[in-house]
Write a protein that holds these residues in place. Structure first.
Motif, PDB file in Angstrom:
ATOM      1  N   ASN A 378       0.811  -1.218   0.000  1.00 42.73           N
ATOM      2  CA  ASN A 378       0.000   0.000   0.000  1.00 42.73           C
ATOM      3  C   ASN A 378       0.844   1.268   0.000  1.00 42.73           C
ATOM      4  N   TRP A 379       2.057   1.191   0.561  1.00 39.06           N
ATOM      5  CA  TRP A 379       2.901   2.388   0.613  1.00 39.06           C
ATOM      6  C   TRP A 379       3.291   2.870  -0.789  1.00 39.06           C
ATOM      7  N   ASN A 380       3.334   1.986  -1.750  1.00 47.29           N
ATOM      8  CA  ASN A 380       3.578   2.386  -3.139  1.00 47.29           C
ATOM      9  C   ASN A 380       2.276   2.544  -3.918  1.00 47.29           C
ATOM     10  N   LEU A 381       1.266   1.713  -3.558  1.00 47.19           N
ATOM     11  CA  LEU A 381       0.011   1.714  -4.296  1.00 47.19           C
ATOM     12  C   LEU A 381      -0.801   2.987  -4.049  1.00 47.19           C
ATOM     13  N   TYR A 382      -0.929   3.413  -2.808  1.00 50.97           N
ATOM     14  CA  TYR A 382      -1.783   4.558  -2.491  1.00 50.97           C
ATOM     15  C   TYR A 382      -1.337   5.848  -3.192  1.00 50.97           C
ATOM     16  N   PRO A 383      -0.048   6.227  -3.138  1.00 44.68           N
ATOM     17  CA  PRO A 383       0.367   7.443  -3.861  1.00 44.68           C
ATOM     18  C   PRO A 383       0.113   7.345  -5.362  1.00 44.68           C
ATOM     19  N   ALA A 384       0.352   6.155  -5.927  1.00 44.99           N
ATOM     20  CA  ALA A 384       0.127   5.983  -7.365  1.00 44.99           C
ATOM     21  C   ALA A 384      -1.362   6.098  -7.696  1.00 44.99           C
ATOM     22  N   CYS A 385      -2.225   5.562  -6.839  1.00 48.00           N
ATOM     23  CA  CYS A 385      -3.677   5.666  -7.050  1.00 48.00           C
ATOM     24  C   CYS A 385      -4.136   7.115  -7.008  1.00 48.00           C
ATOM     25  N   LEU A 386      -3.711   7.838  -5.985  1.00 46.26           N
ATOM     26  CA  LEU A 386      -4.124   9.236  -5.843  1.00 46.26           C
ATOM     27  C   LEU A 386      -3.630  10.079  -7.016  1.00 46.26           C
ATOM     28  N   GLN A 387      -2.449   9.757  -7.503  1.00 43.85           N
ATOM     29  CA  GLN A 387      -1.910  10.507  -8.640  1.00 43.85           C
ATOM     30  C   GLN A 387      -2.733  10.261  -9.900  1.00 43.85           C
TER      31      GLN A 387
END
Length: 468
Positions: A378-387
């Motif tokens: 999630n630490w990589n997934l969440y920023p990528a999702c929000l972007q």
């Protein structure tokens, strides 16, 4: 004749046919009883969305609604003829009719005294009107089941005789508009055109209902009903357990009605809700949560439809808005109101096949990292999702409603995206015992810039500074 009109007429034909066997009564007496009998309905709702449910009750039923101190419950008054409409509310999970409410119940000092008071209470409660509501509610549920069987048999017969609607042999999809009675048109009580007929049907059902307290209107003897008492208790100052309260109160209910106790195969479920000094006695109107009514398949992370409805209302959608759920899309669209075919495709949440700035609202259930994925990912997934969400959402007006239990990770990711997302509101919810949060975000007016372009600009600026 439109599909809606045809489905409505079919429903009225079946229901009116059922009511021809009702005990005849004067029409004025029927209407008088249905119009003047007002009851209090209690509903359980997703915790945190009590106000959303109260707003829906006011909009659709025109009733004032009280939000309980006990989280996840609301109460509202209705006329008996509005009972079917209550089942059409999209924000409620379970329903019950209130027998009596004690806002400041005085518990005695010892457990024996408290339990004795519960025993004495059973014979003093005003059971008559709530039991009429339960009987009417049971009658509606039986008719709905009968209509469903009739509809299924009718459709089967047409297909076997070659008169049914056509199938697309290639993908097995049915043509739009097939069998309207199997779609959400069964929520006929939301149609203003047939509210008068519904009122008449309520009166007819009242005429045929027996008085379950021992004085039947018909000549036949009342059947012995099976029941159970369920105690829901919250508070630290009680000297008794939930099981003890249910046991002693249930024994008194059994003596009062001469019913038979059965904890599994019961007809009537009596509720004893205790929250600190507030005690509410009720009778359940639903056998299972209403969030299951539109879901045809349960996956490992299926989102409750009542919670999804509350999330959607948070962003105040307009008729022209384009709404996307890029993660749990199949859950939201497992069944459509008009029987239209739906194509579900697998998307990469970090690379959506949508034009930049083309979406008004994003509503989705983010991976918690428990049943699906992991908190480390999630630490990589969440920023990528929000972007990626910031790219497809309209600058200035776009909104996003996101659910997650991984609050620490989400907060960190959101802090890095403050130039494109602004947090407007947070709703704390309970998801299967997990403390989760629903975040309402608004897209800032800043135009989306792809990270590669941003890196190129920074590199160019750095080069210019070096040349100088």
């Amino acid at each position: 004749m439109s599909g809606i009109q045809e489905a409505t007429n079919q429903f009225l034909d079946v229901t009116l046919h059922d009511n021809q066997r009702s005990v005849p009564r004067a029409e004025s007496d029927i209407r008088s009883e249905s119009e003047h009998l007002h009851v209090t309905i209690g509903a359980t709702v997703p915790t945190g969305f009590e106000q959303t449910a109260a707003d829906e009750v006011r909009e659709k039923l025109g009733s004032w609604c009280k939000i309980s101190k006990d989280r996840g419950k609301i109460y509202f008054d209705i006329a008996l003829e509005s009972l079917p409409q209550v089942h059409c509310l999209r924000s409620v999970d379970n329903l019950f009719v209130v027998v009596q409410e004690f806002k400041d119940y005085q518990f005695r000092n010892t457990k024996e005294e408290v339990l004795k008071d519960f025993e004495d209470l059973a014979a003093k409660l005003p059971w008559s009107d709530p039991l009429k509501v339960w009987t009417l509610n049971t009658s509606f549920k039986k008719k709905k089941t009968k209509r469903k069987k009739i509809s299924q048999n009718s459709s089967k017969g047409k297909l076997e005789s070659g008169q049914g609607d056509k199938f697309d042999e290639k993908d097995g999809h049915e043509e739009p508009g097939r069998n309207a009675l199997d779609s959400h048109i069964l929520d006929y009580y939301e149609n203003p055109a047939i509210r008068e007929e519904v009122s008449t049907l309520v009166g007819d059902d009242l005429a045929s209902c027996s008085e379950i307290d021992g004085s039947p209107r018909e000549e036949t003897e009342p059947q012995v009903r099976k029941f159970r008492v369920t105690c829901n208790r919250a508070g630290e100052k009680h000297c008794f357990t939930s099981n003890e309260a249910a046991r002693d109160f249930g024994g008194a209910v059994q003596d009062h009605f001469k019913w038979k106790a059965d904890m599994t195969n019961f007809d009537v479920e009596v509720l004893l809700n205790i929250h600190d000094n507030e005690v509410i006695v009720g009778i359940a109107l639903t056998e299972e949560s209403l969030h299951r009514r539109n879901i045809t398949h349960f996956g490992p992370t299926t989102l409750r439809s009542t919670l999804a409805y509350g999330m959607l209302r948070l962003c105040a959608p307009q008729p022209t808005d384009i709404i996307v759920d890029p993660i749990t899309f199949p859950v939201f669209c497992s069944k459509t109101s008009w029987g239209l075919p739906i194509d579900a495709v697998q998307w990469d949440i970090c690379n959506l096949p949508l034009r930049t700035g083309s979406v008004d609202i994003i509503v989705t259930d983010m991976p918690f990292g428990k049943r699906m994925g992991s908190k480390k990912r999630n630490w990589n997934l969440y920023p990528a999702c929000l972007q990626e969400m910031s790219r497809v959402c309209r600058p200035g007006t776009g909104r996003a409603v996101l659910l997650t239990q991984d609050k620490k990770c989400f907060t960190k990711a959101l802090s890095r995206m403050g130039h494109v997302w602004r947090k407007v509101h947070t709703v704390w919810v309970n998801i299967g015992g997990l403390h989760a949060a629903v975040y309402l975000l608004r897209r800032t007016p800043q135009a989306f810039v792809h990270p590669s372009e941003q890196d190129g600009k920074e590199l160019g600026n750095a080069k210019n500074e070096d040349d100088q």
